[in-house]
Scaffold this motif. Sequence first.
Motif, PDB file in Angstrom:
ATOM      1  N   CYS A  33      -3.875   5.187  -1.305  1.00 55.32           N
ATOM      2  CA  CYS A  33      -2.497   4.760  -1.082  1.00 55.32           C
ATOM      3  C   CYS A  33      -1.893   4.408  -2.442  1.00 55.32           C
ATOM      4  O   CYS A  33      -2.527   3.698  -3.232  1.00 55.32           O
ATOM      5  CB  CYS A  33      -2.481   3.543  -0.162  1.00 55.32           C
ATOM      6  N   GLY A  93       0.309   2.339  -3.110  1.00 55.85           N
ATOM      7  CA  GLY A  93       0.557   0.904  -3.239  1.00 55.85           C
ATOM      8  C   GLY A  93      -0.679   0.035  -3.137  1.00 55.85           C
ATOM      9  O   GLY A  93      -0.810  -0.949  -3.854  1.00 55.85           O
ATOM     10  N   CYS A  94      -1.626   0.400  -2.257  1.00 55.33           N
ATOM     11  CA  CYS A  94      -2.775  -0.465  -1.965  1.00 55.33           C
ATOM     12  C   CYS A  94      -4.097   0.001  -2.567  1.00 55.33           C
ATOM     13  O   CYS A  94      -5.037  -0.767  -2.635  1.00 55.33           O
ATOM     14  CB  CYS A  94      -2.985  -0.567  -0.453  1.00 55.33           C
ATOM     15  N   GLY A  95      -4.187   1.251  -2.935  1.00 57.98           N
ATOM     16  CA  GLY A  95      -5.461   1.788  -3.422  1.00 57.98           C
ATOM     17  C   GLY A  95      -6.178   2.582  -2.348  1.00 57.98           C
ATOM     18  O   GLY A  95      -5.560   3.160  -1.455  1.00 57.98           O
ATOM     19  N   ARG A  96      -7.490   2.578  -2.400  1.00 57.83           N
ATOM     20  CA  ARG A  96      -8.324   3.392  -1.519  1.00 57.83           C
ATOM     21  C   ARG A  96      -8.102   3.041  -0.045  1.00 57.83           C
ATOM     22  O   ARG A  96      -8.045   1.866   0.325  1.00 57.83           O
ATOM     23  CB  ARG A  96      -9.784   3.201  -1.889  1.00 57.83           C
ATOM     24  N   VAL A  97      -8.007   4.091   0.796  1.00 59.09           N
ATOM     25  CA  VAL A  97      -7.875   3.924   2.239  1.00 59.09           C
ATOM     26  C   VAL A  97      -9.182   4.400   2.873  1.00 59.09           C
ATOM     27  O   VAL A  97      -9.506   5.584   2.830  1.00 59.09           O
ATOM     28  CB  VAL A  97      -6.689   4.749   2.798  1.00 59.09           C
ATOM     29  N   GLU A 150      -5.545   4.284   9.686  1.00 54.16           N
ATOM     30  CA  GLU A 150      -4.429   3.654   8.985  1.00 54.16           C
ATOM     31  C   GLU A 150      -3.489   4.681   8.362  1.00 54.16           C
ATOM     32  O   GLU A 150      -2.473   4.318   7.780  1.00 54.16           O
ATOM     33  CB  GLU A 150      -4.958   2.718   7.895  1.00 54.16           C
TER      34      GLU A 150
END
Length: 158
Positions: free
Chosen positions: A129, A131-135, A140
Amino acid sequence: MLGKTYESQQCSIARSLEVVGERWSLLLVRDALFAGATRYSDFQRSLGIATNVLKARLDGFVEAGIMWRHRYSEQPELYEYLLTDRGRALAPALVALAEWGDMWATGGDPPLLYTHSVCGTGVSQQTVCAGCGRVDDPTEIQATIRPCTPSEGMPQQA
């Protein structure tokens, strides 16, 4: 039997399958990317693919811009098939598919290991992601349909 096009699908996965979704296609790209195959005989020997099917797939890749044909001998006239930037860009998809196969389709240790040639460390494909990094949880990930035409993003084949 499935058709070769997915005009009703407004999805880049469907459009990609029109180019590389035939059963031998990704194996040809795999051999070109990771085994250095370039010549018709390299692909034929490695895969045992019927010559008419191999010719059709290589010609289709040239037409789609995945490979280009380079004459390396004039007498006899011989060609090699080299990946373009478009073809090399399939590497992450192949690594991801191999990881899936290692987890869900093989009965033991991975048959092939993909490593970084510079340092020798294993290579993996991740969903990230911005914005958040690893998914890590695929539930999700959400797909949002946006207005577009079926041909948007992919060149039309002649």
